[in-house]
Design an enzyme around this catalytic site. Structure first.
Site, PDB file in Angstrom:
ATOM      1  N   LYS A  79       0.287  -0.992   0.278  1.00 26.27           N
ATOM      2  CA  LYS A  79       0.115   0.087  -0.109  1.00 26.27           C
ATOM      3  C   LYS A  79       0.714   1.188  -0.277  1.00 26.27           C
ATOM      4  O   LYS A  79       1.020   1.124   0.924  1.00 26.27           O
ATOM      5  CB  LYS A  79      -0.878  -0.260   1.319  1.00 26.27           C
ATOM      6  N   SER A 154      -9.453   2.389   2.658  1.00 27.65           N
ATOM      7  CA  SER A 154      -8.866   3.252   1.835  1.00 27.65           C
ATOM      8  C   SER A 154      -7.848   1.673   1.047  1.00 27.65           C
ATOM      9  O   SER A 154      -6.971   2.688   0.275  1.00 27.65           O
ATOM     10  CB  SER A 154      -8.184   3.915   2.109  1.00 27.65           C
ATOM     11  N   SER A 178     -10.190  -0.080   6.698  1.00 29.25           N
ATOM     12  CA  SER A 178      -9.496  -0.187   5.436  1.00 29.25           C
ATOM     13  C   SER A 178      -8.925  -1.264   5.396  1.00 29.25           C
ATOM     14  O   SER A 178      -8.376  -1.367   4.240  1.00 29.25           O
ATOM     15  CB  SER A 178      -8.377   1.015   5.095  1.00 29.25           C
TER      16      SER A 178
HETATM   17  N1  GLN Z   1     -13.587   5.031   5.633  1.00 27.99           N
HETATM   18  C1  GLN Z   1     -13.096   4.968   7.030  1.00 27.99           C
HETATM   19  C2  GLN Z   1     -12.614   6.388   7.407  1.00 27.99           C
HETATM   20  O1  GLN Z   1     -12.866   6.846   5.888  1.00 27.99           O
HETATM   21  C3  GLN Z   1     -11.564   3.731   7.568  1.00 27.99           C
HETATM   22  C4  GLN Z   1     -10.582   4.374   6.497  1.00 27.99           C
HETATM   23  C5  GLN Z   1      -9.910   3.309   6.817  1.00 27.99           C
HETATM   24  O2  GLN Z   1      -9.024   2.634   7.680  1.00 27.99           O
HETATM   25  N2  GLN Z   1      -8.135   4.063   6.966  1.00 27.99           N
HETATM   26  O3  GLN Z   1     -12.018   7.250   7.801  1.00 27.99           O
END
Ligand code: GLN
Length: 492
Positions: A79, A154, A178
């Site tokens: 990532k 994400s 995410s």
């Molecule tokens: N969707 C969540 C957010 O926007 C989680 C994102 C994540 O785990 N990085 O914060």
């Protein structure tokens, strides 16, 4: 061999050990697939063929000398939130479009020691803020199961790359879902470890008390191999816990599903917006686990309504603090011709950050401001503790807790959810991060449009081996994790 991408991590390890193929052949095979197929999926931000082939040759040489590890020569995608020495690390942002890290994140460094070959860096929501990967400065990644749908976020690039067989496994990070939600949207297995299990050193911070790296792959077995690389104490991360990591591969059969008590939170299955197909597939998977000997126990998680407001105060508050470092001075984007220092700060940040990141900085700064700190931030921290206690109480009577990973399957690209609608989609994942617990997503079927659905199992602290083992046994008895999107079937 034209079907190397169909092999599991164990099969890749055995094939390399038995000289059925070399790491160079395997790496070339994946690079060719990326070149031919990724234009449709757009999972990679940066592909690093030269470095990958050099690493592959080094891995092959190590094999010849008899010094190889179990994963020496196996390719991986990281990532783009993990710093990689000498390779661009963007966090999906214009702010870091020109950032070349002078060092490796601990996770990346451990991968190198294990002999993994880095194929490249994969796309993500900007600074990991989002649930669709659409907020990336580099454009939206597509879901390999339906190219007009999002892969989730994400870690959407990680999920899409693995689901399209453009990497055998990938690293992800999970601040509020995410890893689990994109794994769910793309039909993969993904593990969010206990907070402190995987080093955050060199992992670009979103919300430091919630962020945790973990593996994304086809199966629990594949994830276990990557966990063996990622997990462990790191003195360069002060929140890394000094408890020995397990051998997750050796423990894959360590937990018996027979007699396992699975908690079913009443509140979770009555959430407005829970899709009927998601509910049905998750319930079928629980029935299957029951047939395998588990006991389903109805439990209460009374704080469910507080999850979204609590997370969406704490995460933006920490983000507003963490992202202060991107000021146009030290690294990253700098605006043209600033007239003075204030102008430099203002324009570098307004031009460098996208709208979702700016929204969160504004919310977080407001929640932390002098007049509101107690009313919002301190209150949210107190509620966070109650959420944790709710889970700990549940774990007095059950071994794991079951939930969907997301209330729906993948959204259409550009479905233009308003921010609050998008935040509500995180209902099943964010409390796990607020409590610091581990949780895993496993694919359990499809909706009427052939989009994947995931089951989430939440465990008590340090129960990664147990979660991987339960899913491994489920995957020995079912074949959802072996299903492949049509695009992954393409040979090149
Ligand atoms: N969707 C969540 C957010 O926007 C989680 C994102 C994540 O785990 N990085 O914060």
């Amino acid at each position: 061999m034209t079907d190397l991408h169909r092999l599991s991590i164990r099969e890749l390890s055995e094939g390399l050990a038995g000289s059925k193929f070399s790491s160079r052949e395997l790496t070339e095979h994946y690079l060719k697939r990326i070149e031919k197929i990724d234009a449709q999926v757009q999972s990679y931000v940066t592909v690093t063929p030269e470095q990958a082939l050099a690493q592959a040759d080094a891995a092959d040489a190590l094999r010849k000398s008899g010094m190889a590890n179990v994963l020496t020569g196996v390719p991986i995608a990281h990532k783009d939130i993990f710093c990689t020495h000498g390779i661009k690390t963007t966090a999906g942002s214009k702010m870091l479009d020109n950032f070349i890290s002078p060092y490796d994140a601990t996770v990346v460094a451990k991968g190198k020691v294990a002999g993994l070959v880095t194929l490249g860096k994969v796309n993500m929501d900007e600074f990991a803020m989002g649930s669709t990967s659409e907020s990336s400065y580099f454009g939206a990644t597509k879901n390999p199961w339906a190219l007009d749908h999002v892969p989730g976020g994400s870690s959407g690039g990680s999920a899409a790359a693995v689901a399209a067989d453009l990497a055998p496994f990938a690293t992800g990070t999970d601040t509020g879902g995410s890893i689990r939600q994109p794994a769910s949207f793309c039909g993969l297995t993904g593990l969010k470890p206990t907070y402190g299990r995987v080093s955050r050193f060199g992992m670009i911070a979103y919300a430091s008390s919630l962020d945790q790296g973990g593996p994304m792959a086809r199966s629990a077995e594949d994830c276990a191999y990557l966990m063996n690389v990622m997990a462990g104490h790191d003195e360069r991360d002060s929140t890394s816990v000094n408890i020995d990591a397990d051998d997750y591969v050796a423990n894959l059969n360590g937990t018996s599903v027979k007699g396992l008590r699975i908690g079913i939170p009443k509140q979770y299955f009555n959430v407005a917006g829970l899709d009927a197909d998601v509910k049905a597939r998750v319930e079928e998977s629980l029935k299957k686990l029951e047939d395998m000997g588990a006991t389903l126990v109805e439990i209460d998680l009374n704080m469910t309504d507080a999850y979204v407001p609590t997370y969406y105060l704490i995460a933006p508050a920490e983000a507003s603090s963490n992202l202060q470092r991107f000021d146009g001075v030290r690294y990253g984007y700098r605006c043209e011709n600033p007239v003075d220092l204030t102008d430099l700060y203002k324009r570098s940040r307004s031009e460098g950050f996208g709208p979702e990141v700016q929204r969160r900085i504004l919310i977080g700064t407001y929640a932390l401001s002098a007049g509101y700190y107690d009313a919002y931030y301190v209150k949210a921290q107190k509620v966070r503790r109650l959420i944790q206690q709710d889970f700990l109480k549940a774990f007095e009577s059950v071994d794991v807790i079951a939930a969907p990973s997301a209330p729906t399957t993948a959204y259409k690209i550009g479905a233009s959810l308003d921010p609050v609608e998008m935040y509500l989609g995180d209902i099943y994942t964010i409390a796990v991060n607020l409590a610091g617990l581990p949780a895993i997503n496993a694919p359990v079927g499809f909706d009427k449009d052939q989009l994947p659905i995931g089951l989430q199992l939440i465990g008590n602290y340090w129960s990664e081996s147990q979660l991987l083992s339960v899913v491994h046994q489920y995957q020995q008895a079912t074949d959802w994790h072996t299903k492949r999107a049509a695009i992954a079937e393409e040979t090149v």
